[in-house]
Design a protein around this motif. Structure first.
Motif, PDB file in Angstrom:
ATOM      1  N   ALA A 195       3.542   9.033 -19.860  1.00  0.00           N
ATOM      2  CA  ALA A 195       2.083   9.009 -19.713  1.00  0.00           C
ATOM      3  C   ALA A 195       1.739   9.107 -18.232  1.00  0.00           C
ATOM      4  O   ALA A 195       0.940   9.939 -17.811  1.00  0.00           O
ATOM      5  CB  ALA A 195       1.540   7.709 -20.299  1.00  0.00           C
ATOM      6  N   GLN A 196       2.403   8.264 -17.429  1.00  0.00           N
ATOM      7  CA  GLN A 196       1.961   8.242 -16.028  1.00  0.00           C
ATOM      8  C   GLN A 196       3.163   7.898 -15.158  1.00  0.00           C
ATOM      9  O   GLN A 196       3.903   6.959 -15.471  1.00  0.00           O
ATOM     10  CB  GLN A 196       0.876   7.173 -15.879  1.00  0.00           C
ATOM     11  CG  GLN A 196       0.292   7.067 -14.509  1.00  0.00           C
ATOM     12  CD  GLN A 196      -0.488   5.793 -14.396  1.00  0.00           C
ATOM     13  OE1 GLN A 196      -0.105   4.783 -15.004  1.00  0.00           O
ATOM     14  NE2 GLN A 196      -1.589   5.837 -13.671  1.00  0.00           N
ATOM     15  N   TRP A 197       3.379   8.626 -14.106  1.00  0.00           N
ATOM     16  CA  TRP A 197       4.520   8.335 -13.228  1.00  0.00           C
ATOM     17  C   TRP A 197       4.292   6.993 -12.545  1.00  0.00           C
ATOM     18  O   TRP A 197       3.162   6.645 -12.203  1.00  0.00           O
ATOM     19  CB  TRP A 197       4.654   9.430 -12.155  1.00  0.00           C
ATOM     20  CG  TRP A 197       5.086  10.727 -12.717  1.00  0.00           C
ATOM     21  CD1 TRP A 197       5.396  10.985 -14.011  1.00  0.00           C
ATOM     22  CD2 TRP A 197       5.211  11.964 -12.012  1.00  0.00           C
ATOM     23  NE1 TRP A 197       5.730  12.294 -14.152  1.00  0.00           N
ATOM     24  CE2 TRP A 197       5.634  12.930 -12.957  1.00  0.00           C
ATOM     25  CE3 TRP A 197       5.027  12.357 -10.689  1.00  0.00           C
ATOM     26  CZ2 TRP A 197       5.874  14.256 -12.602  1.00  0.00           C
ATOM     27  CZ3 TRP A 197       5.262  13.671 -10.350  1.00  0.00           C
ATOM     28  CH2 TRP A 197       5.679  14.614 -11.299  1.00  0.00           C
ATOM     29  N   PHE A 198       5.397   6.294 -12.281  1.00  0.00           N
ATOM     30  CA  PHE A 198       5.226   4.945 -11.720  1.00  0.00           C
ATOM     31  C   PHE A 198       4.678   5.012 -10.297  1.00  0.00           C
ATOM     32  O   PHE A 198       4.125   4.056  -9.791  1.00  0.00           O
ATOM     33  CB  PHE A 198       6.566   4.198 -11.721  1.00  0.00           C
ATOM     34  CG  PHE A 198       6.899   3.684 -13.097  1.00  0.00           C
ATOM     35  CD1 PHE A 198       5.936   3.044 -13.841  1.00  0.00           C
ATOM     36  CD2 PHE A 198       8.169   3.843 -13.621  1.00  0.00           C
ATOM     37  CE1 PHE A 198       6.241   2.579 -15.110  1.00  0.00           C
ATOM     38  CE2 PHE A 198       8.467   3.375 -14.889  1.00  0.00           C
ATOM     39  CZ  PHE A 198       7.499   2.742 -15.638  1.00  0.00           C
ATOM     40  N   ILE A 199       4.851   6.210  -9.649  1.00  0.00           N
ATOM     41  CA  ILE A 199       4.434   6.238  -8.255  1.00  0.00           C
ATOM     42  C   ILE A 199       2.907   6.143  -8.157  1.00  0.00           C
ATOM     43  O   ILE A 199       2.350   5.777  -7.135  1.00  0.00           O
ATOM     44  CB  ILE A 199       4.929   7.530  -7.563  1.00  0.00           C
ATOM     45  CG1 ILE A 199       4.761   7.422  -6.054  1.00  0.00           C
ATOM     46  CG2 ILE A 199       4.221   8.760  -8.083  1.00  0.00           C
ATOM     47  CD1 ILE A 199       5.453   8.518  -5.307  1.00  0.00           C
ATOM     48  N   PHE A 200       2.210   6.419  -9.259  1.00  0.00           N
ATOM     49  CA  PHE A 200       0.752   6.428  -9.154  1.00  0.00           C
ATOM     50  C   PHE A 200       0.149   5.060  -9.367  1.00  0.00           C
ATOM     51  O   PHE A 200      -1.055   4.897  -9.322  1.00  0.00           O
ATOM     52  CB  PHE A 200       0.165   7.441 -10.147  1.00  0.00           C
ATOM     53  CG  PHE A 200       0.563   8.843  -9.810  1.00  0.00           C
ATOM     54  CD1 PHE A 200       1.113   9.657 -10.754  1.00  0.00           C
ATOM     55  CD2 PHE A 200       0.411   9.323  -8.512  1.00  0.00           C
ATOM     56  CE1 PHE A 200       1.497  10.952 -10.431  1.00  0.00           C
ATOM     57  CE2 PHE A 200       0.797  10.610  -8.175  1.00  0.00           C
ATOM     58  CZ  PHE A 200       1.350  11.428  -9.138  1.00  0.00           C
ATOM     59  N   THR A 201       0.965   4.043  -9.631  1.00  0.00           N
ATOM     60  CA  THR A 201       0.397   2.682  -9.701  1.00  0.00           C
ATOM     61  C   THR A 201       0.626   2.026  -8.335  1.00  0.00           C
ATOM     62  O   THR A 201       1.596   2.360  -7.657  1.00  0.00           O
ATOM     63  CB  THR A 201       1.157   1.877 -10.765  1.00  0.00           C
ATOM     64  OG1 THR A 201       2.521   1.817 -10.320  1.00  0.00           O
ATOM     65  CG2 THR A 201       1.117   2.546 -12.110  1.00  0.00           C
ATOM     66  N   PRO A 202      -0.273   1.101  -7.924  1.00  0.00           N
ATOM     67  CA  PRO A 202      -0.138   0.539  -6.567  1.00  0.00           C
ATOM     68  C   PRO A 202       1.222  -0.109  -6.355  1.00  0.00           C
ATOM     69  O   PRO A 202       1.923   0.198  -5.393  1.00  0.00           O
ATOM     70  CB  PRO A 202      -1.278  -0.480  -6.486  1.00  0.00           C
ATOM     71  CG  PRO A 202      -1.740  -0.695  -7.878  1.00  0.00           C
ATOM     72  CD  PRO A 202      -1.396   0.535  -8.648  1.00  0.00           C
ATOM     73  N   ALA A 335       2.529  -9.535 -12.555  1.00  0.00           N
ATOM     74  CA  ALA A 335       1.157  -9.936 -12.922  1.00  0.00           C
ATOM     75  C   ALA A 335       0.413  -8.729 -13.481  1.00  0.00           C
ATOM     76  O   ALA A 335      -0.219  -8.791 -14.548  1.00  0.00           O
ATOM     77  CB  ALA A 335       0.440 -10.459 -11.674  1.00  0.00           C
ATOM     78  N   ALA A 336       0.532  -7.598 -12.810  1.00  0.00           N
ATOM     79  CA  ALA A 336      -0.238  -6.419 -13.264  1.00  0.00           C
ATOM     80  C   ALA A 336       0.202  -6.036 -14.671  1.00  0.00           C
ATOM     81  O   ALA A 336      -0.618  -5.766 -15.545  1.00  0.00           O
ATOM     82  CB  ALA A 336       0.001  -5.258 -12.301  1.00  0.00           C
ATOM     83  N   LEU A 337       1.509  -6.064 -14.927  1.00  0.00           N
ATOM     84  CA  LEU A 337       1.968  -5.646 -16.270  1.00  0.00           C
ATOM     85  C   LEU A 337       1.509  -6.654 -17.310  1.00  0.00           C
ATOM     86  O   LEU A 337       1.100  -6.302 -18.408  1.00  0.00           O
ATOM     87  CB  LEU A 337       3.497  -5.534 -16.281  1.00  0.00           C
ATOM     88  CG  LEU A 337       4.023  -4.311 -15.516  1.00  0.00           C
ATOM     89  CD1 LEU A 337       5.524  -4.398 -15.353  1.00  0.00           C
ATOM     90  CD2 LEU A 337       3.619  -3.053 -16.263  1.00  0.00           C
ATOM     91  N   LYS A 338       1.533  -7.931 -16.909  1.00  0.00           N
ATOM     92  CA  LYS A 338       1.125  -8.946 -17.889  1.00  0.00           C
ATOM     93  C   LYS A 338      -0.373  -8.804 -18.160  1.00  0.00           C
ATOM     94  O   LYS A 338      -0.826  -8.829 -19.298  1.00  0.00           O
ATOM     95  CB  LYS A 338       1.432 -10.344 -17.294  1.00  0.00           C
ATOM     96  CG  LYS A 338       1.526 -11.452 -18.335  1.00  0.00           C
ATOM     97  CD  LYS A 338       2.690 -11.167 -19.282  1.00  0.00           C
ATOM     98  CE  LYS A 338       2.696 -12.159 -20.435  1.00  0.00           C
ATOM     99  NZ  LYS A 338       3.324 -11.546 -21.630  1.00  0.00           N
ATOM    100  N   GLY A 349      -3.978  -5.704  -6.822  1.00  0.00           N
ATOM    101  CA  GLY A 349      -2.569  -5.537  -6.420  1.00  0.00           C
ATOM    102  C   GLY A 349      -2.475  -4.784  -5.108  1.00  0.00           C
ATOM    103  O   GLY A 349      -1.793  -5.220  -4.161  1.00  0.00           O
ATOM    104  N   ALA A 350      -3.218  -3.675  -5.024  1.00  0.00           N
ATOM    105  CA  ALA A 350      -3.141  -2.866  -3.795  1.00  0.00           C
ATOM    106  C   ALA A 350      -3.560  -3.714  -2.611  1.00  0.00           C
ATOM    107  O   ALA A 350      -2.895  -3.754  -1.566  1.00  0.00           O
ATOM    108  CB  ALA A 350      -4.050  -1.637  -3.935  1.00  0.00           C
ATOM    109  N   TYR A 354      -1.184  -4.585   0.535  1.00  0.00           N
ATOM    110  CA  TYR A 354      -1.523  -4.071   1.864  1.00  0.00           C
ATOM    111  C   TYR A 354      -1.763  -5.221   2.829  1.00  0.00           C
ATOM    112  O   TYR A 354      -1.260  -5.241   3.964  1.00  0.00           O
ATOM    113  CB  TYR A 354      -2.753  -3.166   1.788  1.00  0.00           C
ATOM    114  CG  TYR A 354      -3.131  -2.593   3.129  1.00  0.00           C
ATOM    115  CD1 TYR A 354      -4.252  -3.055   3.812  1.00  0.00           C
ATOM    116  CD2 TYR A 354      -2.318  -1.634   3.738  1.00  0.00           C
ATOM    117  CE1 TYR A 354      -4.565  -2.550   5.048  1.00  0.00           C
ATOM    118  CE2 TYR A 354      -2.625  -1.138   4.984  1.00  0.00           C
ATOM    119  CZ  TYR A 354      -3.760  -1.597   5.637  1.00  0.00           C
ATOM    120  OH  TYR A 354      -4.080  -1.115   6.872  1.00  0.00           O
ATOM    121  N   GLY A 355      -2.473  -6.273   2.322  1.00  0.00           N
ATOM    122  CA  GLY A 355      -2.737  -7.425   3.188  1.00  0.00           C
ATOM    123  C   GLY A 355      -1.430  -8.070   3.618  1.00  0.00           C
ATOM    124  O   GLY A 355      -1.207  -8.343   4.796  1.00  0.00           O
ATOM    125  N   ALA A 356      -0.494  -8.227   2.670  1.00  0.00           N
ATOM    126  CA  ALA A 356       0.786  -8.860   3.025  1.00  0.00           C
ATOM    127  C   ALA A 356       1.512  -8.004   4.048  1.00  0.00           C
ATOM    128  O   ALA A 356       2.057  -8.512   5.039  1.00  0.00           O
ATOM    129  CB  ALA A 356       1.644  -8.999   1.771  1.00  0.00           C
TER     130      ALA A 356
END
Lengths: 377, 103, 174, 229
Positions: A195-202, A335-338, A349-350, A354-356
């Motif tokens: 459905a969606q490549w993993f690279i497109f999730t943050p 967390a995002a998957l849950k 998440g992004a 990024y902040g970290a």
């Protein structure tokens, strides 16, 4: 018994021959691209003997280099450890070759039984991938130790320290994908990305960047090529190697590059997926190799741009920046998957990642305070 | 291959490990031998699990995994101790490290 | 038939690796023999259908523990171990006797009367079940193990770190 | 807003632009500076590159050569074996022996004139000190030889090149050098002519003086012969 043997040979031989010839092509590609970045032409002088072709854009240069390597005298230091000196290049070549079988590369004519060109359609392919690539570190140390040369031992130890410390972010960023895909089987991971490549999730993008940077360090490439840089401790662990053993080391290094970027493609860029694959299943192999070469282009591009890292920067970057970031990325991905609510979990998440990253990089700036000099009274 | 083959093999490895522990004088070789002992034990776990009554319970691999993790931790701490001992006593020879023994 | 041959090859490699690791005078050769032993054992685990444990064995032992021992050798003396008497340490005779007696004593009961149990059907790949069991049934031991590993990590670094080279003095900021 | 890693991306953008434009851009900044070789590696040294944009420009200097006027090398050789360049050469890589004819008289020509190119550092001092413009710098660089020891020791016949070849490789310099030589020759002739003229005048003056002297001398010798006759 012979049928399975034939099956295996029908898959193992093209892998070995294909990737070895791709190695030759990549060396040419690397020298041409680096040249073009620096406004020069790159190799174009070698011409095929006894034929009309004068200079095919230097495509025969790798063959000439290979021949030169064969012709060169193979010097072994007098009190070197003969057995280990011979074994090191072989050990640096075997793991990448073995690992190439784990990649889900569907050769068009592969028999139906072996749907994915995986000599070993293993269930825990990714874990075995990291287990086998950790053998490379041994080959590096063996080369450094066997040449009985202080500098190559030092270079070897530095390379081993670098490879060991970059292995952890590599494995952790792959763990994120295994968690998302729910299994370590390379084929299942490619299926999960339909459905969606993993690279497109943050968290996927963060994992891909960490994986890519760690794989650069793992194969001693571009900004992290301190152990084998000519300007550093001579040529690192393969100072005392010449002739064909030296070429074996390079073959091993390039195969490791293919293997690691192959895994990056499988984990993050959806393996052999691409347009028109449904119509022509053979195209998935082309797409797989195209993505690998896209990653290799970025590696060469980085090599033409970034200066080399010092040893302490190198190690500090691994332990103080990549490792905490990949751990945090593991939590964010979990967390995002849950949560499974993309509109909420992605921006958050992004932002967190990024902040970290900014916080981590800024916290290291602190110790770069202006030096205080104390002069002898 | 039957269970006995694996038992014989791990017994031999146990013997070799013991041989190393008892006869060598260099701490690091003793640590090698302890590793060999650990692995001999792991081999027995997996062998008994494979030939044992219900493999689904996964008792063998579970135990082996925990044993491997503990062994890795043990090697790390052991080698750290060896380095500290070497820095203090300037030797790794067990014969010379006898300050605890009364003379 | 294949399994028999594979078993004998792997076991001879394992025994040889272990023997070399114990007896070699040059420690680096010893370490590489030990790694050969670990790899042979990983092959045996694959033959026993425990492929996950085999992969972990290669990753943990051959990858990490081997490198750790190499670093330890580099940081201590006698890398070629010439002067240390190898098997000739004072108590080697009794050590050999015990090393031979113990396995024989342990092996006698099963070899004499027990007939080897029949191997049940080969279990499927165990990675998924292992993962789920670790998370459900063995959660407490897992957390304890995590604590142990962190403790070992910090302890090893603290022990091996040794005294501060030159403690921060008057002109060196702390 | 300082994006993390912004510096790296900026650097990579520069190299990517350089990479892409090196294929499409013809203006100086991105064009590939290095050009093909001047001429085919196998071609003889005499053949000069047909194409104009050769890498070998009119100002490229490599190793010295001897010049000769006209077609016959030994006939028109300019070098007179005065051995100034041999003494001046810093690495002492020139070896000259004078040529003698049968009677042993020194004829102004070098019997042996060797330059060891492997030692020569192309410093051009020999060209500056040579009073006869006999030695100039060549721009031929395909000089690799098989043997390492004697291969690069060039003898007189290999060094001799025609002045016309010199005009082809370094046109301006050759022209300037020839003009200067012509002008010097003209000056010398003029000086020579002036010197001749002066000598002639001096000779006449001396002759006139002698005549005058003879006229004045006979009177004192024959005062008795009748005074002013």
């Amino acid at each position: 018994m012979t049928q399975t043997l034939l099956n295996l040979l029908a898959i193992a031989v093209p892998l070995a021959v294909g990737f070895a010839s791709l190695f030759a092509f990549t060396t040419w590609l690397e020298r041409k691209i680096l040249a073009r970045i620096q406004n020069r032409i790159g190799p174009n002088r070698i011409s095929l003997p006894f034929t009309r072709f004068r200079r095919l854009f230097g495509l025969i240069q790798p063959a000439a280099d290979g021949l030169k390597m064969l012709a060169k005298e193979d010097i072994v230091p007098r009190d070197a450890d003969k057995l280990l000196h011979l074994l090191a290049p072989i050990l640096s070549l075997v793991p990448p070759m073995m690992v190439l079988c784990l990649l889900p590369l569907e050769l068009p004519y592969a028999t139906a039984g072996m749907r994915a060109l995986q000599a070993a359609a293993l269930d825990n392919a990714v874990l075995l991938f990291f287990a086998i690539t950790s053998l490379n570190t041994l080959a590096v140390f063996m080369a450094g130790w066997a040449s009985r040369n202080k500098y190559s031992l030092l270079g070897g130890m530095r390379a081993v320290a670098q490879m060991v410390s970059y292995e952890i972010p590599l494995v952790l960023s792959a763990a994120v994908v295994i968690m998302a895909a729910g299994g370590m089987n390379a084929q299942a991971i490619v299926e999960a990305q339909r459905a969606q490549w993993f690279i497109f999730t943050p968290w996927g993008l963060a994992a891909f960047l960490i994986f890519f940077i760690a794989s650069l360090a793992e194969t001693n490439r571009s900004p992290f090529d301190l152990p084998e840089a000519e300007s550093e401790i001579i040529a690192g662990y393969f100072t005392e190697y010449s002739g064909f053993k030296f070429a074996l080391f390079f073959l091993g290094e390039y195969l490791a590059i293919f293997a690691v970027s192959g895994l990056a493609v499988t984990l993050f860029l959806g393996g052999g997926a691409g347009p028109w694959v449904a119509a022509y299943p053979a195209l998935s192999c082309v797409w797989f190799l195209a993505k690998i070469f896209a990653l290799i282009f970025v590696m060469i591009w980085l090599r033409g741009t970034l200066p080399r890292l010092r040893v302490d920067q190198l190690m500090g970057f691994a332990w103080k920046f990549l490792l905490p970031l990949s751990l945090l990325n593991l939590f964010v991905a979990a967390a995002a998957l849950k949560l499974a609510k993309p509109w909420l979990s992605w921006p958050v998440g992004a932002l967190v990642l990024y902040g970290a990253a900014v916080a981590l990089s800024r916290s290291h700036r602190a110790d770069a305070a202006p030096r205080t000099y104390s002069y002898a009274e | 291959m039957t269970l006995n083959h694996y038992l014989v093999l791990s017994a031999i490895l146990l013997g070799i490990g013991l041989l190393g522990v008892l006869t060598r004088r260099n701490i690091i070789v003793v640590l090698f031998s302890i590793e060999i002992l650990f692995n001999a034990a792991n081999l027995n776990f997996i062998a008994f699990w494979r030939f044992g009554p219900n493999p689904e319970a996964l008792m063998g691999p579970m135990f082996a995994l925990f044993a491997i993790a503990v062994a890795a931790a043990e090697v790390a701490v052991g080698l750290a101790l060896v380095i500290a001992v070497y820095r203090h006593f300037k030797t790794v020879d067990l014969e010379k490290l006898d300050t605890l023994r009364e003379p | 038939m294949i399994e028999g041959v594979a078993f004998y090859i792997l076991s001879t490699v394992a025994v040889l690796g272990a023997l070399l690791a114990v007896s070699r005078r040059n420690l680096v050769h010893g370490v590489f023999a030990l790694l050969l032993f670990f790899a042979a054992l990983s092959g045996l685990f694959v033959m026993l259908m425990a492929d996950y444990v085999a992969a972990v064995q290669v990753l943990v032992y051959v990858g990490a523990v081997g490198i750790l021992q190499l670093f330890a050798i580099m940081l201590t003396e006698h890398v070629t171990g010439d002067d240390l008497r190898r098997l000739g340490a004072r108590g080697w005779f009794w050590g050999l006797m015990l090393a031979v007696a113990l396995p024989v004593v342990l092996l006698l009961p099963p070899l004499l009367n027990g007939e080897p149990p029949v191997p049940p059907a080969a279990p499927q790949s165990t990675a998924r079940q292992l993962g789920s069991q670790l998370m459900e049934h063995y959660v407490v031991p897992l957390e304890v193990l995590a604590l142990l590993l962190t403790g070992a990590l910090i302890g090893a670094v603290a022990v091996a770190h040794g005294p501060e080279k030159d403690p921060p003095g008057k002109d060196r900021p702390a | 807003m300082r994006l993390l890693g912004f510096g790296i991306l900026k650097g990579m953008a520069v190299t990517l632009e350089n990479f892409v434009r090196s294929y499409f851009d013809r203006d100086r900044r991105h064009h590939l500076f290095t050009k093909e070789y001047a001429w085919e590696p196998g071609a003889p040294a005499e053949v000069l590159p047909a194409r104009a944009d050769t890498t070998v420009t009119a100002h490229s200097r490599n190793f010295p050569i001897l010049l000769h006027d006209g077609a016959d090398p030994m006939g028109g050789i300019r070098c007179v074996a005065c051995q100034i360049c041999e003494r001046e050469c810093p690495p002492q890589c020139i070896y000259i022996e004078k040529d003698y004819d049968e009677q042993g008289k020194y004829i102004k020509r070098p019997a042996i004139f060797d330059i060891d190119l492997s030692v020569c550092m192309s410093c051009q001092i020999c060209v500056e000190v040579c009073p006869f413009d006999a030695i100039v710098m060549d721009s031929q660089f395909e000089l690799s030889t098989a043997n390492r020891f004697g291969g690069l020791l060039q003898h007189r016949d290999q060094l001799l090149k025609s002045n016309e070849y010199y005009h082809r490789i370094h046109p301006e310099e050759a022209r300037a050098r020839d003009d200067r030589m012509a002008q010097e020759k003209a000056e010398k002739e003029a000086k020579q002519a002036a010197a001749d003229a002066a000598k002639k005048k001096a000779a006449e003056a001396k002759a006139a003086a002698e005549i005058a002297a003879e006229k004045s001398k006979p009177e004192p010798s024959a005062p008795t012969a009748g005074g002013a006759a």
